[in-house]
Design a protein around this motif. Structure first.
Motif, mmCIF file in Angstrom:
data_model
loop_
_atom_site.group_PDB
_atom_site.id
_atom_site.type_symbol
_atom_site.label_atom_id
_atom_site.label_comp_id
_atom_site.label_asym_id
_atom_site.label_seq_id
_atom_site.Cartn_x
_atom_site.Cartn_y
_atom_site.Cartn_z
ATOM 1 N N ALA A 88 8.537 -0.868 9.419
ATOM 2 C CA ALA A 88 9.256 -2.143 9.471
ATOM 3 C C ALA A 88 9.893 -2.342 10.836
ATOM 4 O O ALA A 88 9.839 -3.424 11.420
ATOM 5 C CB ALA A 88 10.313 -2.193 8.379
ATOM 6 N N LYS A 89 10.471 -1.269 11.367
ATOM 7 C CA LYS A 89 11.122 -1.361 12.680
ATOM 8 C C LYS A 89 10.103 -1.738 13.745
ATOM 9 O O LYS A 89 10.353 -2.596 14.590
ATOM 10 C CB LYS A 89 11.763 -0.018 12.997
ATOM 11 N N LYS A 90 8.926 -1.086 13.698
ATOM 12 C CA LYS A 90 7.890 -1.383 14.681
ATOM 13 C C LYS A 90 7.423 -2.820 14.566
ATOM 14 O O LYS A 90 7.243 -3.515 15.558
ATOM 15 C CB LYS A 90 6.680 -0.465 14.470
ATOM 16 N N GLN A 91 7.208 -3.272 13.320
ATOM 17 C CA GLN A 91 6.715 -4.627 13.115
ATOM 18 C C GLN A 91 7.710 -5.656 13.614
ATOM 19 O O GLN A 91 7.330 -6.654 14.223
ATOM 20 C CB GLN A 91 6.438 -4.873 11.618
ATOM 21 N N LEU A 151 0.832 -1.203 0.000
ATOM 22 C CA LEU A 151 0.000 0.000 0.000
ATOM 23 C C LEU A 151 0.869 1.257 0.000
ATOM 24 O O LEU A 151 0.635 2.196 -0.766
ATOM 25 C CB LEU A 151 -0.928 0.007 1.216
ATOM 26 N N ILE A 152 1.903 1.265 0.846
ATOM 27 C CA ILE A 152 2.754 2.452 0.944
ATOM 28 C C ILE A 152 3.432 2.731 -0.390
ATOM 29 O O ILE A 152 3.326 3.818 -0.958
ATOM 30 C CB ILE A 152 3.829 2.265 2.039
ATOM 31 N N TRP A 153 4.146 1.720 -0.909
ATOM 32 C CA TRP A 153 4.883 1.931 -2.154
ATOM 33 C C TRP A 153 3.946 2.061 -3.345
ATOM 34 O O TRP A 153 4.196 2.838 -4.261
ATOM 35 C CB TRP A 153 5.887 0.801 -2.383
ATOM 36 N N GLY A 154 2.874 1.309 -3.320
ATOM 37 C CA GLY A 154 1.909 1.374 -4.420
ATOM 38 C C GLY A 154 1.344 2.773 -4.576
ATOM 39 O O GLY A 154 1.413 3.360 -5.662
ATOM 40 N N TRP A 155 0.812 3.312 -3.492
ATOM 41 C CA TRP A 155 0.235 4.650 -3.581
ATOM 42 C C TRP A 155 1.303 5.705 -3.884
ATOM 43 O O TRP A 155 1.059 6.654 -4.629
ATOM 44 C CB TRP A 155 -0.514 5.006 -2.299
ATOM 45 N N SER A 175 11.416 9.011 -1.318
ATOM 46 C CA SER A 175 12.085 9.092 -0.021
ATOM 47 C C SER A 175 11.056 9.111 1.106
ATOM 48 O O SER A 175 11.283 8.535 2.170
ATOM 49 C CB SER A 175 13.036 10.286 0.078
ATOM 50 N N THR A 176 9.895 9.743 0.877
ATOM 51 C CA THR A 176 8.839 9.709 1.898
ATOM 52 C C THR A 176 8.395 8.278 2.150
ATOM 53 O O THR A 176 8.292 7.841 3.298
ATOM 54 C CB THR A 176 7.617 10.536 1.446
ATOM 55 N N ALA A 177 8.140 7.555 1.046
ATOM 56 C CA ALA A 177 7.724 6.161 1.193
ATOM 57 C C ALA A 177 8.797 5.359 1.903
ATOM 58 O O ALA A 177 8.510 4.506 2.746
ATOM 59 C CB ALA A 177 7.433 5.554 -0.178
ATOM 60 N N GLY A 178 10.056 5.642 1.565
ATOM 61 C CA GLY A 178 11.164 4.924 2.178
ATOM 62 C C GLY A 178 11.212 5.139 3.676
ATOM 63 O O GLY A 178 11.378 4.191 4.455
ATOM 64 N N ILE A 179 11.053 6.385 4.097
ATOM 65 C CA ILE A 179 11.116 6.696 5.529
ATOM 66 C C ILE A 179 9.954 6.052 6.272
ATOM 67 O O ILE A 179 10.129 5.420 7.319
ATOM 68 C CB ILE A 179 11.121 8.220 5.748
ATOM 69 N N ILE A 180 8.744 6.184 5.708
ATOM 70 C CA ILE A 180 7.577 5.582 6.365
ATOM 71 C C ILE A 180 7.752 4.063 6.471
ATOM 72 O O ILE A 180 7.466 3.463 7.505
ATOM 73 C CB ILE A 180 6.279 5.917 5.588
ATOM 74 N N SER A 181 8.232 3.451 5.371
ATOM 75 C CA SER A 181 8.438 1.995 5.383
ATOM 76 C C SER A 181 9.425 1.587 6.456
ATOM 77 O O SER A 181 9.220 0.597 7.158
ATOM 78 C CB SER A 181 8.986 1.512 4.039
#
Lengths: 187, 77
Positions: free
Chosen positions: A74-77, A29-33, A64-70
């Motif tokens: 990922a860290k939380k998961q 969803l993150i990268w797709g959008w 880069s926004t998608a990268g940071i959010i991911s």
């Protein structure tokens, strides 16, 4: 009967474990959008330029926004994760290799032959989603992957702006739609 | 074992939540499975908290499959 209960319990636990191991689709969803909006913004800026904003500018911003959010998600998961599946290590490694290959191919094509950039990007999207779809046995990703491959050939015969539209369509079918289905299933 | 057969590895806390067992009971069961050679146990730390990860062994998988097949065979009688 004790034996019947035992079997039922085993089935229940296996189902629950499988459910806990499923992908919730968040990264698709993150990268797709991000790619979808970036592609359409780029197209919009090509068609209706805005002063002082070069159209390819949208890509570094969204990616880069998608990268940071991911990275944050990922860290939380990973901190919360208590059970791991077999395929996970492979899938993570694959996406890492995918990212590097994608970045290299974008750099090389933009340098040597820009009209090949998006067709090749679509090849990689196809490879990534098809492979994961096959491994986790999830048809929308498999179909999305195949469609990306077909779109990559189609994009050879159109102009740059149309390539952006095809890219948006490809990412919608291979990332966004499967991502939403996975997200819904995970609830 | 159902959990470990489905997943590659699972943490102690996950096993505890899913089986609704107490820490003590679960530890005893894990020890028995480990002694039987059905699972492997890896102890480490995460953020200064002890972390125990269990994985099944090939022997454990075979034993589990045999158990399930025996159950099914018995019920067909």
């Amino acid at each position: 009967m004790k034996e019947q209960e035992a079997l039922q319990l085993i089935e229940t636990v296996i189902s629950k474990t499988k459910k806990d191991l499923t992908d919730n689709g968040i990264f698709y969803l993150i990268w797709g959008w991000a790619v979808f909006i970036a592609a359409l913004s780029h197209l919009a800026l090509e068609v209706m330029p805005i002063a002082y904003i070069p159209s390819p500018f949208v890509w570094p911003i969204f990616m880069s926004t998608a990268g940071i959010i991911s990275a944050i998600i990922a860290k939380k998961q990973m901190a919360k994760q208590q059970v791991k599946s077999y395929a996970e290590e492979f899938i993570k490694t694959m996406w890492f290799a995918f990212g590097i290959s994608l970045a290299l191919s974008i750099f090389i094509t933009l340098w040597a032959e820009p009209m090949l950039c998006y067709p090749i990007v679509l090849i990689f999207y196809g490879m990534g989603t098809f492979t994961v779809g096959k491994i986790i046995k999830f048809k929308p990703l498999i179909i999305g992957g195949i469609i990306c491959w077909l779109l990559s050939i189609a994009s050879l015969f159109v102009n740059f702006n149309t390539q952006l539209a095809i890219l948006a369509a490809g990412i919608l079918i291979s990332y966004i739609i499967p991502g939403h289905i996975l997200y819904k299933q995970a609830k | 074992m159902s959990i470990l057969v489905t997943a590659e590895e699972a943490e102690f806390n996950y096993l505890k939540e899913q089986t609704k067992a107490t820490s003590g009971n679960l530890s005893v069961q894990i020890d028995k499975l480990k002694k039987a050679g059905y699972i492997s146990v890896e102890k480490s730390f995460r953020n200064n908290f002890p972390l125990t990860i269990c994985k099944k062994t090939d022997k454990g998988l075979l034993a589990f499959e045999k158990y399930v097949n025996d159950l099914k065979a018995y019920l067909k009688l």
